[in-house]
Write an enzyme that holds these catalytic residues in place. Sequence first.
Site: not given
Length: 129
Positions: A86, A93-95, A129
């Site tokens: 992520h 950041i893929c959150l 993601c």
Amino acid sequence: MAAMSPSERRLQKELMSLMKEPPPGVTVDGDQASQNLTLWTVHMEGVPGTLYEGEKFVLQFKFTNKYPFDSPEVTFIGNNIPVHPHVYSNGHICLSILTDDWSPALSVQSVCLSIVSMLKTTAGQFVLC
């Protein structure tokens, strides 16, 4: 001195809270953040017992004047960006709480806790993601 905007008041309150009661392994550069409330540097240590134990990471939080209604832009910066499903190589950041699932009820502290939690979780537990 000009009055603080609602966004600046919220950021000032969150900065004081993060400095007084930071999540374990998290520190904020309070001097830098006090000089520019829209750009914070947060230091994060890798959690013991994880792949990142002993590692030190640096996060940059950028806030717009629409915060807390808009999420902060949070990226890992510097030479040590964690290798994680992520986290892109450029530090982004893929959150979900940083995009679609953002809520004004969230805070810098809760974002830090989510990132710590993300780094504690193995890759197999995430949908990419």
